[in-house]
Scaffold this motif. Structure first.
Motif, PDB file in Angstrom:
ATOM      1  N   ALA A  38      42.686 -72.583  -5.680  1.00 57.14           N
ATOM      2  CA  ALA A  38      44.067 -73.072  -5.791  1.00 57.14           C
ATOM      3  C   ALA A  38      44.846 -72.273  -6.839  1.00 57.14           C
ATOM      4  O   ALA A  38      46.012 -71.925  -6.626  1.00 57.14           O
ATOM      5  N   PHE A  39      44.217 -71.971  -7.969  1.00 56.03           N
ATOM      6  CA  PHE A  39      44.898 -71.187  -9.013  1.00 56.03           C
ATOM      7  C   PHE A  39      45.158 -69.757  -8.524  1.00 56.03           C
ATOM      8  O   PHE A  39      46.252 -69.222  -8.679  1.00 56.03           O
ATOM      9  N   ARG A  40      44.117 -69.156  -7.936  1.00 58.29           N
ATOM     10  CA  ARG A  40      44.264 -67.747  -7.517  1.00 58.29           C
ATOM     11  C   ARG A  40      45.328 -67.604  -6.441  1.00 58.29           C
ATOM     12  O   ARG A  40      46.058 -66.608  -6.414  1.00 58.29           O
ATOM     13  N   ALA A  41      45.423 -68.606  -5.566  1.00 55.05           N
ATOM     14  CA  ALA A  41      46.418 -68.543  -4.485  1.00 55.05           C
ATOM     15  C   ALA A  41      47.831 -68.456  -5.054  1.00 55.05           C
ATOM     16  O   ALA A  41      48.747 -67.973  -4.401  1.00 55.05           O
ATOM     17  N   ARG A  42      48.004 -68.951  -6.286  1.00 55.60           N
ATOM     18  CA  ARG A  42      49.337 -68.885  -6.917  1.00 55.60           C
ATOM     19  C   ARG A  42      49.424 -67.785  -7.964  1.00 55.60           C
ATOM     20  O   ARG A  42      50.290 -67.795  -8.832  1.00 55.60           O
ATOM     21  N   GLY A  43      48.447 -66.894  -7.946  1.00 56.07           N
ATOM     22  CA  GLY A  43      48.483 -65.752  -8.872  1.00 56.07           C
ATOM     23  C   GLY A  43      48.141 -66.111 -10.306  1.00 56.07           C
ATOM     24  O   GLY A  43      48.470 -65.363 -11.228  1.00 56.07           O
TER      25      GLY A  43
END
Ligand code: AMP
Ligand code: GLY
Length: 437
Positions: A81-86
């Motif tokens: 979830a964090f990585r999907a938002r950079g």
């Protein structure tokens, strides 16, 4: 840099304390944290499993690095979830976290990668489990597949006990319907245990100093299993030759197998190792820092932890200076002070006294676990309350220093083991031969 640590235990207090020492750390937040993380950082009232809220907080505050403590957040996919938002985050994604969140997955991966582990069978229905149980020699261990906060491994000394364990896990859903959908039945092994934590990113594996946990509640390893009642670092059982064996036969093939299965692991890979008479065996993998192992580990780490975790997230671990990490040569011991009744039911809300006195002792750090601030008092708020950690010139001195600090502290119903680190002080290290099963 702004840093966010997720979780609320002793491990997270140690992470906040260490990360805050980095010259690059401007602010260290902890969600939801405890009374100790509020002293060394800033608490944020968001639960570790509330992924959406944590993402929003990290975006709003422009957090530069998030470090995840507990396995349940990782198993939920907080990293994805964090990585999907950079957003930069340290820890494995949901698929790689299966090495801890599914025992069946972990055992099958070990079988395919030839990693030494106890002989086993995985079953997804009670009936085949019962049939397998009838063919076994005893004792065996029956394990729920999913996350159970360390409570889902049941040692069974007879067929009747193993059948009952299957009932509890698969039929009565005592560990939840999801965790009990499958079971692993394996041979019970014997020998001293070791916790080997390794920093993993891309192709690089950096084993941290070896530690030993004390899982059972009572002295001399009696009583029920807990999350861990104390730990010390380094563990002399892990000779350089033994560590080399663990790296070659456990860490390298496991990391490669995860990569081959399109689940590249980034974060801390924790191997729970048993040194049996037949050689080393992996009991379990965790996908995160251990608790309480992290407390004595970070007490000894001199390298800037923030730089280290950033390098892992950016796949730059191979650029670290020659010689690797810098460790304080002095051993460290952590003694957990717990609430009466733990790991069963216990009361909370008792005032903790003597923390200031303990903090004045040299080479001592009291990490908070189940605590909360109530005006000017600090109250108990969990089963494991404090991790009293000390360095010493020798392991015996570190133990002495830790117990001196423990003696300063009291709260109603406080209990702790008196024998943390004794295994390394009194036991003769058994010879370990290369495995074959
Ligand atoms: P696990 O649920 O796999 O994380 O195991 C929890 C703890 O149970 C381990 O740290 C060991 O102390 C013990 N344990 C697990 N598997 C075995 C085994 N096959 N033989 C003996 N002890 C075990
Ligand atoms: N100390 C055991 C664990 O962190 O799982």
């Amino acid at each position: 840099m702004k840093v966010l640590v997720i979780g609320k235990g002793g491990r997270e207090h140690a992470l906040v304390w260490k990360l805050a020492q980095s010259p690059r750390a401007k602010q260290v937040f902890c969600a939801p944290g405890n009374a100790g993380t509020a002293l060394d950082g800033v608490n944020v009232p968001i639960e570790a499993t509330d992924v959406d809220k944590l993402v929003r907080f990290a975006q709003k505050e422009k957090i530069d690095l998030t470090v995840v403590g507990p396995e349940d957040a990782l198993a939920l996919g907080i990293v994805d979830a964090f990585r999907a938002r950079g957003l930069r985050i340290f820890g494995p994604n949901k698929e790689a976290a299966r090495i801890e969140s599914s025992k069946v997955f972990a055992k099958q991966l070990m079988r395919h990668a030839d990693v030494p582990t106890a002989e086993f069978r995985a079953c997804d229905h009670p009936e085949p489990a019962r049939i397998y149980i009838q063919s076994r020699e005893y004792p065996v261990v029956v394990k729920a597949d999913g996350l159970t906060a360390g409570k889902g491994a049941i040692v069974c000394s007879s067929q009747a006990e193993a059948l009952e364990a299957v009932q509890r896990i698969m039929v009565r859903d005592e560990f939840g319907p999801k965790a009990g959908r499958q079971v692993v039945i394996e041979k019970r092994l014997e020998g001293p245990e070791l916790s080997i934590l390794a920093l993993v990113s891309g192709r690089t594996i950096i084993p941290l100093e070896p530690t030993q946990d004390h899982k059972q509640a009572g002295d001399n390893d009696t009583g029920p299993n807990t999350g861990g009642m104390g730990a010390y670092c380094p563990a002399p059982l892990a000779t350089p030759a033994f560590l080399q064996e663990i790296e070659t036969h456990v860490l390298v093939p496991t990391v490669h197998a995860l990569k081959r299965g399109r689940r590249p692991f980034q974060g801390i890979l924790y191997a729970g190792i048993m040194a049996t008479n037949q050689g080393l065996r992996v009991l379990e993998f965790n996908c995160r820092f251990g608790d309480p192992e992290t407390q004595p580990l970070l007490m000894r780490l001199r390298t800037d932890l923030l730089e280290l975790l950033l390098a892992a997230v950016e796949e730059r671990l191979d650029e670290l200076p020659e010689g690797g990490l810098d460790w304080d040569p002095r051993p460290a011991v952590c003694v957990v002070m717990a609430s009466q009744g733990y790991p069963g039911t216990y009361e909370k809300g008792f005032a903790i006294k003597g923390l200031d006195q303990a903090a004045k002792l040299p080479d001592v750090k009291v990490f908070h676990a189940g605590t909360r601030q109530d005006n000017d008092r600090i109250l108990t708020d969990g089963g494991r309350v404090l991790g009293v950690t000390a360095l010493g010139d020798t392991l015996a001195q570190a133990k002495k220093n830790a117990y001196k600090a423990v003696a300063c502290i009291n709260f109603f119903g406080a209990f702790y083991r008196k024998d943390i680190a004794d295994k390394a002080l009194v036991e003769i290290v058994p010879p370990v031969t290369i495995m074959s099963e």
